[in-house]
Write a protein that holds these residues in place. Structure first.
Motif, PDB file in Angstrom:
ATOM      1  N   LEU A  57      15.070   9.894  20.530  1.00  0.00           N
ATOM      2  CA  LEU A  57      14.115   9.089  19.756  1.00  0.00           C
ATOM      3  C   LEU A  57      13.855   7.847  20.093  1.00  0.00           C
ATOM      4  CD1 LEU A  57      11.806  10.022  17.665  1.00  0.00           C
ATOM      5  CD2 LEU A  57      13.360   9.138  15.996  1.00  0.00           C
ATOM      6  N   CYS A  58      12.631   7.107  20.489  1.00  0.00           N
ATOM      7  CA  CYS A  58      12.471   5.943  21.119  1.00  0.00           C
ATOM      8  C   CYS A  58      11.453   5.210  20.281  1.00  0.00           C
ATOM      9  CB  CYS A  58      12.324   5.988  22.627  1.00  0.00           C
ATOM     10  SG  CYS A  58      13.663   6.568  23.462  1.00  0.00           S
ATOM     11  N   ARG A  59      11.510   3.706  20.343  1.00  0.00           N
ATOM     12  CA  ARG A  59      10.555   3.178  20.134  1.00  0.00           C
ATOM     13  C   ARG A  59       9.718   2.638  21.174  1.00  0.00           C
ATOM     14  NH1 ARG A  59       9.252   2.623  15.062  1.00  0.00           N
ATOM     15  NH2 ARG A  59      11.267   2.040  14.456  1.00  0.00           N
ATOM     16  N   ALA A  60       8.143   2.763  21.078  1.00  0.00           N
ATOM     17  CA  ALA A  60       7.660   2.231  22.222  1.00  0.00           C
ATOM     18  C   ALA A  60       6.909   0.831  22.035  1.00  0.00           C
ATOM     19  CB  ALA A  60       6.067   3.228  22.159  1.00  0.00           C
ATOM     20  N   THR A  61       6.926   0.382  23.261  1.00  0.00           N
ATOM     21  CA  THR A  61       6.112  -0.986  23.668  1.00  0.00           C
ATOM     22  C   THR A  61       5.011  -0.717  24.224  1.00  0.00           C
ATOM     23  OG1 THR A  61       8.293  -2.210  23.242  1.00  0.00           O
ATOM     24  CG2 THR A  61       6.234  -3.468  24.324  1.00  0.00           C
ATOM     25  N   ALA A  62       3.830  -0.892  23.671  1.00  0.00           N
ATOM     26  CA  ALA A  62       2.634  -0.618  24.334  1.00  0.00           C
ATOM     27  C   ALA A  62       1.543  -1.490  23.978  1.00  0.00           C
ATOM     28  CB  ALA A  62       2.236   0.885  23.921  1.00  0.00           C
ATOM     29  N   PRO A  63       1.484  -2.712  24.713  1.00  0.00           N
ATOM     30  CA  PRO A  63       0.672  -3.649  24.324  1.00  0.00           C
ATOM     31  C   PRO A  63      -0.747  -3.382  24.447  1.00  0.00           C
ATOM     32  CG  PRO A  63       2.164  -4.613  25.627  1.00  0.00           C
ATOM     33  CD  PRO A  63       2.406  -3.015  25.660  1.00  0.00           C
ATOM     34  N   GLY A  64      -1.678  -3.489  23.390  1.00  0.00           N
ATOM     35  CA  GLY A  64      -3.077  -3.087  23.423  1.00  0.00           C
ATOM     36  C   GLY A  64      -3.311  -1.649  23.228  1.00  0.00           C
ATOM     37  N   SER A  65      -2.413  -0.990  22.990  1.00  0.00           N
ATOM     38  CA  SER A  65      -2.720   0.445  22.606  1.00  0.00           C
ATOM     39  C   SER A  65      -2.032   1.153  21.364  1.00  0.00           C
ATOM     40  CB  SER A  65      -1.569   1.549  23.558  1.00  0.00           C
ATOM     41  OG  SER A  65      -1.390   2.801  22.887  1.00  0.00           O
ATOM     42  N   PRO A  66      -2.923   2.023  20.546  1.00  0.00           N
ATOM     43  CA  PRO A  66      -2.563   2.267  19.256  1.00  0.00           C
ATOM     44  C   PRO A  66      -0.869   2.860  19.035  1.00  0.00           C
ATOM     45  CG  PRO A  66      -4.434   3.476  19.806  1.00  0.00           C
ATOM     46  CD  PRO A  66      -3.931   2.897  21.206  1.00  0.00           C
ATOM     47  N   LEU A  67      -0.029   3.167  20.456  1.00  0.00           N
ATOM     48  CA  LEU A  67       1.037   3.599  20.156  1.00  0.00           C
ATOM     49  C   LEU A  67       1.959   2.430  20.220  1.00  0.00           C
ATOM     50  CD1 LEU A  67      -0.655   6.147  21.740  1.00  0.00           C
ATOM     51  CD2 LEU A  67       1.893   7.225  21.566  1.00  0.00           C
ATOM     52  N   ASP A  68       1.633   1.431  20.004  1.00  0.00           N
ATOM     53  CA  ASP A  68       2.601   0.289  20.252  1.00  0.00           C
ATOM     54  C   ASP A  68       3.222   0.013  18.823  1.00  0.00           C
ATOM     55  OD1 ASP A  68       3.975  -2.319  21.141  1.00  0.00           O
ATOM     56  OD2 ASP A  68       2.224  -3.462  19.953  1.00  0.00           O
ATOM     57  N   GLY A  69       4.593   0.135  18.894  1.00  0.00           N
ATOM     58  CA  GLY A  69       5.782   0.395  17.942  1.00  0.00           C
ATOM     59  C   GLY A  69       5.862   1.541  17.347  1.00  0.00           C
ATOM     60  N   LEU A  70       5.349   2.815  17.784  1.00  0.00           N
ATOM     61  CA  LEU A  70       5.478   3.924  17.229  1.00  0.00           C
ATOM     62  C   LEU A  70       6.776   4.593  17.824  1.00  0.00           C
ATOM     63  CD1 LEU A  70       2.629   3.816  16.115  1.00  0.00           C
ATOM     64  CD2 LEU A  70       2.276   6.223  16.775  1.00  0.00           C
ATOM     65  N   GLU A  71       7.134   5.552  17.238  1.00  0.00           N
ATOM     66  CA  GLU A  71       8.154   6.367  17.378  1.00  0.00           C
ATOM     67  C   GLU A  71       7.811   7.474  18.686  1.00  0.00           C
ATOM     68  OE1 GLU A  71      10.553   6.048  13.366  1.00  0.00           O
ATOM     69  OE2 GLU A  71      10.181   7.916  13.958  1.00  0.00           O
ATOM     70  N   VAL A  72       8.500   7.512  19.571  1.00  0.00           N
ATOM     71  CA  VAL A  72       8.176   8.588  20.418  1.00  0.00           C
ATOM     72  C   VAL A  72       9.221   9.273  20.971  1.00  0.00           C
ATOM     73  CG1 VAL A  72       6.004   7.697  21.489  1.00  0.00           C
ATOM     74  CG2 VAL A  72       8.225   6.722  22.473  1.00  0.00           C
ATOM     75  N   ASN A  73       8.903  10.686  21.495  1.00  0.00           N
ATOM     76  CA  ASN A  73      10.124  11.590  21.813  1.00  0.00           C
ATOM     77  C   ASN A  73       9.683  12.279  23.165  1.00  0.00           C
ATOM     78  OD1 ASN A  73      11.342  14.716  21.642  1.00  0.00           O
ATOM     79  ND2 ASN A  73      12.886  13.289  21.541  1.00  0.00           N
ATOM     80  N   PHE A  74      10.169  12.301  24.197  1.00  0.00           N
ATOM     81  CA  PHE A  74       9.858  13.048  25.474  1.00  0.00           C
ATOM     82  C   PHE A  74      11.071  13.951  25.819  1.00  0.00           C
ATOM     83  CE2 PHE A  74       7.246   9.328  25.620  1.00  0.00           C
ATOM     84  CZ  PHE A  74       5.884   9.408  26.110  1.00  0.00           C
ATOM     85  N   LYS A  75      10.537  15.332  25.970  1.00  0.00           N
ATOM     86  CA  LYS A  75      11.738  16.188  26.177  1.00  0.00           C
ATOM     87  C   LYS A  75      11.177  17.146  27.566  1.00  0.00           C
ATOM     88  CE  LYS A  75      10.948  20.554  24.315  1.00  0.00           C
ATOM     89  NZ  LYS A  75      11.444  21.426  25.373  1.00  0.00           N
ATOM     90  N   GLY A  76      12.107  17.521  28.388  1.00  0.00           N
ATOM     91  CA  GLY A  76      12.000  18.123  29.239  1.00  0.00           C
ATOM     92  C   GLY A  76      11.695  19.593  28.771  1.00  0.00           C
ATOM     93  N   GLY A  77      11.245  20.539  29.747  1.00  0.00           N
ATOM     94  CA  GLY A  77      10.804  21.937  29.235  1.00  0.00           C
ATOM     95  C   GLY A  77      12.139  22.830  29.007  1.00  0.00           C
TER      96      GLY A  77
END
Length: 445
Positions: A408-428
């Protein structure tokens, strides 16, 4: 940068890159994962880094495009003054002569870094990936879940829609992608002394091996491999390696033994996230089982018509209706999973990962903009890289490790609604049936 980097890696997709991010972080290396090779100004905003990664797209590229991309990316990473540059690939070695050629990546790296050989380590035992006498075996799922299969008999990888596994011997598989000779340090050699491993490696080089594959069945064997690889590390002429996150585990284990790093023994509890937003472009049966679990446990679902998205000239128009469906579910307090009905995608191998991934990223971005969603999960290795870019993500840093291989990660996304959100990317292939429940709860049940 305020101190020299130990390692910089370039991942062939996003989920594989977060896997490497996790295992470097577990070893105690403060690591940031970027979408593109970072500029000096960008690096200046991330203090105290021991390692950096770049989440690339090469797993879904033809060899000629890969070569152009990697020549630029590797050159940028070489400038960072790091001891090692690692080309990170999936632990199921997803590749072919036509798409995601690992052989072509080896050719580019070998030519650019000009070192004696390229170490190749694919095994990642803690993820259920094993290499014995050059043959790759993979658990259905990761970690302790599922049966282990030889790769060419794996129920999912042997039927992968883009790069089906037709050969389990990595040397034979790789020989279709590069003309470089591949030697092997096998399991029997790994049980001997460190000096014997080093001498065996030297002998393979003297006999013409330009790539050396390392077996591994247990995490304890990775430390010896890491010690050998690190003996070639040099910030003036970085040592280039290829492999799964097993490379990062091996080096991390060695650095922990030498005191260069202090492993992380506990992680913060991120707490629950309701509503949770899940987006899936995966056609893996593992992910299909996780979607079925979510459906049975109260998740609302929005099913995308992947073919329509693929054929759409104006992608925004194709996803608008799905966004409104998802927003309606979120408004009622439901956790939502937006997916492409993986079985249907599997039947159409010509469907574009770029279009599907971009559509998923656009959907996520718009849902987050209009709702109170604070945690987003993306499933699917081939589509995740495009989804992350469509979300506007610049970089991610780990918050906590809930499931091996998918932090589980914190996103840095300047100018995006996801800036500062928690994100998780998983392989199939990652996770148990209740994976989305674990991400919803923020803890392993």
């Amino acid at each position: 940068m305020d101190k020299p980097l130990l390692l910089a890696f370039y991942g062939d997709d996003f989920t594989g890159s977060t896997d490497a991010l996790e295992f470097l972080s577990r070893a105690g290396a403060k690591t940031a994962l970027f979408i593109e090779p970072p500029t000096a100004d960008q690096l200046g905003r991330y203090q105290g880094l021991d390692a950096i990664g770049v989440a690339g797209l090469t797993r879904s590229m033809p060899p000629e495009t890969m070569e152009t991309t990697l020549k630029i990316a590797f050159a940028e990473l070489r400038k960072l003054g790091t001891r090692h540059v690692h080309y990170k690939v999936c632990s199921t070695f997803d590749s072919s002569p036509a798409i995601g050629s690992i052989g072509r990546a080896i050719d580019v790296g070998h030519a650019l870094f000009q070192r004696q050989f390229v170490p190749l380590l694919v095994a990642a035992p803690s993820l259920g990936r094993y290499c014995a006498f050059g043959n790759l075996f993979a658990r259905l799922g990761t970690g302790s879940y599922g049966t282990v299969y030889r790769l060419d008999r794996h129920p999912s990888m042997s039927k992968h829609p883009v790069t089906p596994a037709e050969e389990s011997d990595i040397r034979l598989h790789l020989a279709r992608q590069t003309d470089k000779a591949t030697g092997l340090i096998d399991l029997t050699q790994l049980t001997t002394s460190q000096q014997f491993i080093a001498d065996s490696t030297t002998k393979l080089i003297e006999n013409g091996a330009q790539v050396i594959l390392f077996d591994a069945m247990e995490d304890t064997q990775l430390r010896s491999i890491g010690e050998l690889i690190d003996s070639y590390g040099n910030p003036d002429t970085p040592f280039f390696s290829v492999g799964s996150s097993g490379v990062d585990m091996a080096l991390g284990s060695h650095w922990a033994q030498t005191g260069a790093l202090t492993p992380v023994t506990s992680w913060p509890d991120p707490g629950s996230a309701n509503p949770l937003l899940v987006l899936s472009g995966s056609c893996s049966p593992v992910t299909a089982g996780q979607i079925a679990w979510a459906r049975a446990n109260g998740f609302a679902e929005v099913i995308l018509d992947a073919q329509t998205i693929h054929d759409s000239i104006i992608p925004d128009a194709a996803v608008a209706g799905y966004v409104q469906q998802a927003i309606a579910h979120v408004g009622q307090g439901a956790n939502v999973i937006v997916h492409t009905a993986g079985g249907a995608v599997r039947q159409h191998r010509t469907l574009s990962s770029e279009k599907l991934g971009t559509a998923l990223g656009q959907i996520a971005r718009e849902i987050v903009r209009q709702t109170r969603v604070k945690r987003v999960v993306v499933a699917g290795g081939d589509t995740s890289s495009y989804a992350a870019r469509a979300m506007g993500i610049e970089a991610v840093e780990i918050i906590t490790a809930l499931v091996p291989g998918a932090p589980l990660c914190r996103a840095t996304a300047p100018g995006s609604p996801l800036d500062g959100l928690e994100v998780n990317f998983k392989g199939g292939q990652v996770g148990a049936p209740d994976y989305f429940g674990i991400l919803r709860a923020g803890r392993v049940s």
